[in-house]
Design a protein around this motif. Structure first.
Motif, short mmCIF file in Angstrom:
data_model
loop_
_atom_site.label_atom_id
_atom_site.label_comp_id
_atom_site.label_asym_id
_atom_site.label_seq_id
_atom_site.Cartn_x
_atom_site.Cartn_y
_atom_site.Cartn_z
N ASP A 44 0.83 -1.17 0.24
CA ASP A 44 0.12 0.09 0.07
C ASP A 44 1.10 1.29 -0.32
O ASP A 44 2.11 1.14 -0.07
N GLN A 45 0.14 2.48 -0.63
CA GLN A 45 1.00 3.09 -0.07
C GLN A 45 1.82 3.45 1.14
O GLN A 45 2.64 4.00 1.12
N GLU A 46 1.64 3.33 2.44
CA GLU A 46 2.29 3.51 3.43
C GLU A 46 2.99 3.13 3.22
O GLU A 46 4.82 3.67 3.58
N LEU A 47 3.55 1.48 3.34
CA LEU A 47 4.49 0.99 2.73
C LEU A 47 5.37 1.25 1.90
O LEU A 47 6.96 1.19 1.74
N VAL A 98 -1.91 -1.06 -3.48
CA VAL A 98 -1.63 -0.03 -4.57
C VAL A 98 -0.88 -0.89 -5.65
O VAL A 98 0.05 -2.53 -5.10
N ALA A 99 -1.46 -1.07 -6.90
CA ALA A 99 -0.55 -2.21 -7.62
C ALA A 99 0.70 -1.63 -8.22
O ALA A 99 0.54 -0.72 -8.82
N LEU A 100 1.74 -2.72 -8.46
CA LEU A 100 3.26 -2.08 -8.98
C LEU A 100 3.24 -1.97 -10.10
O LEU A 100 3.96 -1.35 -10.53
N GLY A 101 2.83 -2.76 -10.83
CA GLY A 101 2.77 -3.30 -12.14
C GLY A 101 4.21 -3.27 -12.01
O GLY A 101 5.47 -3.04 -11.82
N GLY A 102 5.18 -3.52 -13.56
CA GLY A 102 5.81 -3.98 -13.96
C GLY A 102 7.25 -5.02 -13.64
O GLY A 102 6.51 -6.26 -12.52
N ALA A 103 7.88 -5.03 -13.52
CA ALA A 103 9.04 -5.92 -13.20
C ALA A 103 9.82 -5.34 -11.72
O ALA A 103 9.29 -4.29 -11.69
N ALA A 104 9.16 -6.56 -10.41
CA ALA A 104 10.27 -6.09 -9.33
C ALA A 104 11.61 -5.23 -9.23
O ALA A 104 12.24 -5.99 -10.28
N PRO A 105 11.48 -4.86 -8.41
CA PRO A 105 12.84 -4.10 -8.37
C PRO A 105 13.37 -5.44 -8.21
O PRO A 105 13.46 -5.76 -6.79
#
Length: 524
Positions: free
Chosen positions: A371-374, A502-509
């Motif tokens: 989520d955004q806070e995290l 929150v959908a982070l989208g794309g490849a994970a860092p």
């Protein structure tokens, strides 16, 4: 202390069941979304996924495709994505991310949102809400009406993140003991349910009070103990199986009809065996039994099979369970199962010959989502790791099983089981005779780091963040709510909105706050 990284000698398949609480995007109340599966099926067909709808009572209650299954859990306000098995946490995490994005979009079209909580914090559980929200699975009526359970105890979207990890069948009991022994650490790291029905509960992980509330008043003694950890570690595979399946307890209703094809499913019909034999008697007497179908009292003949043995593997609610599937072409004879259930070696040999999968299912971690806070507090790498963190801890721990069992022996089983109880209430601060849940969690992270390669160790970023800050999802929720000055209802609604997935989208860092865990200990 330096942690030596070990190489896992064989490919280990992993999977996960992610339960997903749904709240209204308009007012943050718990929201049932029964229409979401029609939308997911249509979207899947449009994208060429060839989804297979799962229907019950004329309603679509889920779908299956190449990645796994998305379905209703206990109620339409709590969905689940069951993914895998695949070889490797990175692939599983990619599939989980994609599934959450798909489900989140479909839920949004129904006016809802996925929320990063392990229980809805202010939904009152009334009889009307229960019946309007619960999934139409016949087993729930059976539990309520015949067994004396209270299935409504979990209808406020109590949700977990349940990883699955391949284990050798002859080490099955060791695997259960290992993950059970570290339950307090899993609970403390992933605690995320401090509020219920609009009030603070006094628990960091109130979700885990579900089992005693659901089954504690049951009619059968077996049901009243099916969630209670053993007083001592399981002595071997046979001892675990006898307890887990209730081999010598009166037989509950069994799946009947199409559900026999997936015997642990809760969506099929049920038959009650006349005379209520034990499972040992039912399988071992070499004859058919009369039974009555639930719902219409029709008398049918039941021929025992290995599917009935498998059907009872999920009839307990421990924090760790050994799960298995018999291969269709190698099903053992029921009388053979009854004959070997007292022998570790014979049972392990039979299961090695007849199963297509044996895996450890972890059930202690509460549901946690980005989520955004995290993101703001921990950064992208921490947020990107949270969904697969429990699976990484479990896989890494099982890869160094003997070292983990030595830690359990050093701390003592009774002490660890008491710490588990206190971790539900106190989270990381829980303590028994000088051992804190935070200390045990740090040992867990160190052990897991030793059992993972560098690519998979990045999923330890979230537990490392929790230990560094001293705050789990529950602690962050309490801090947010207690910082408010308006009434509790408004503060809890604000919490739910703040916890929107929150959908982070794309490849994970690829960079991770867990980098280097394989080279140095995080123990203080």
């Amino acid at each position: 202390m330096t942690v030596e990284r070990l190489q896992v000698p064989r490919p280990v398949k992993v999977g996960v069941e992610i339960e997903l609480p749904i709240a209204s995007a308009a007012d943050a109340t718990s929201l049932a979304v029964p229409d979401v599966f029609d939308r997911l099926v249509a979207d899947g067909e449009a994208e060429g996924r060839a989804p297979q709808p799962l229907c019950l009572g004329g309603r679509v209650v889920g779908l299956r495709d190449a990645a796994g299954m998305i379905s209703v859990d206990n109620g339409f306000n709590n969905l689940e994505a069951s993914l895998g098995p695949v070889t490797g946490l990175e692939q599983l995490d990619d599939e989980a991310r994609e599934a959450l994005d798909r489900v989140g979009a479909a839920v949004a079209a129904s006016g809802g949102m996925l929320v990063n909580l392990a229980e809805h914090p202010f939904q009152p559980v009334s009889r009307a809400f229960y019946h309007a929200t619960r999934a139409p699975k016949p087993v729930y009526d059976y539990w309520n009406e015949v067994r004396g359970w209270d299935h409504s105890a979990g209808i406020d979207a109590k949700a977990h993140n349940s990883p699955s990890t391949d284990v050798p069948v002859d080490r099955g009991a060791d695997a259960v003991n290992l993950v059970l022994g570290f339950s307090a650490a899993f609970i403390a790291l992933f605690a995320n349910s401090p509020y219920e029905n609009g009030r603070a509960t006094g628990f960091k992980e109130n979700r885990l009070t579900l089992w005693s509330r659901m089954c504690g008043g049951a009619h059968a003694a077996r049901d009243r103990s099916c969630f209670v950890p053993p007083a001592e570690p399981f002595a071997g595979l046979a001892a675990y199986m006898r307890w887990a399946l209730g081999v010598d307890a009166p037989l509950p209703a069994l799946p009947h009809g199409p559900a026999d094809l997936a015997p642990t499913s809760k969506i099929g019909g049920l038959v009650e065996v006349e005379g209520q034999p034990t499972l040992r008697e039912f399988l071992g007497q070499g004859r058919s039994w009369s039974g009555r179908l639930r719902g219409d009292d029709m008398v049918v003949q039941i021929r025992p099979s290995a599917t009935h043995f498998a059907a009872l593997q999920s009839s307990n609610f421990l924090d760790a369970r050994l799960r298995f599937a018999f291969a269709p072409g190698r099903m053992p004879e029921p009388a053979t199962l009854a004959a070997v259930v007292d022998s570790d070696a014979a049972l392990a040999r039979l299961m090695a010959e007849t199963t297509s999968a044996v895996y450890l299912e972890g059930r202690a971690p509460g549901a946690n989502l980005p989520d955004q806070e995290l993101i703001d507090l921990g950064g992208d790498a921490v947020a990107a790791s949270v969904v697969s963190a429990a699976g990484a801890l479990q896989k890494g721990l099982l890869a160094v099983m003997d070292r983990g069992l030595a830690v359990i022996a050093r701390h003592g089983w009774a002490r660890l089981m008491l710490l588990r109880e206190r971790a539900m209430r106190d989270g990381l601060a829980a303590e028994v005779d000088g051992l804190t849940a935070a200390r045990l969690a740090a040992e867990l992270v160190d052990l897991a780091a030793a059992g993972l390669d560098a690519r998979e160790a990045r999923f330890l970023a979230y537990p490392a963040f929790v230990l560094k800050t001293g705050r789990s999802g529950a602690d962050r929720a309490i801090a947010m709510v207690e910082a408010g000055h308006d009434d509790m209802a408004a503060r809890l609604a604000r919490l739910v909105f703040a916890r929107r997935h929150v959908a982070l989208g794309g490849a994970a860092p690829k960079a991770s706050a867990a980098a280097g865990l394989g080279q140095r200990s995080i123990l203080r």
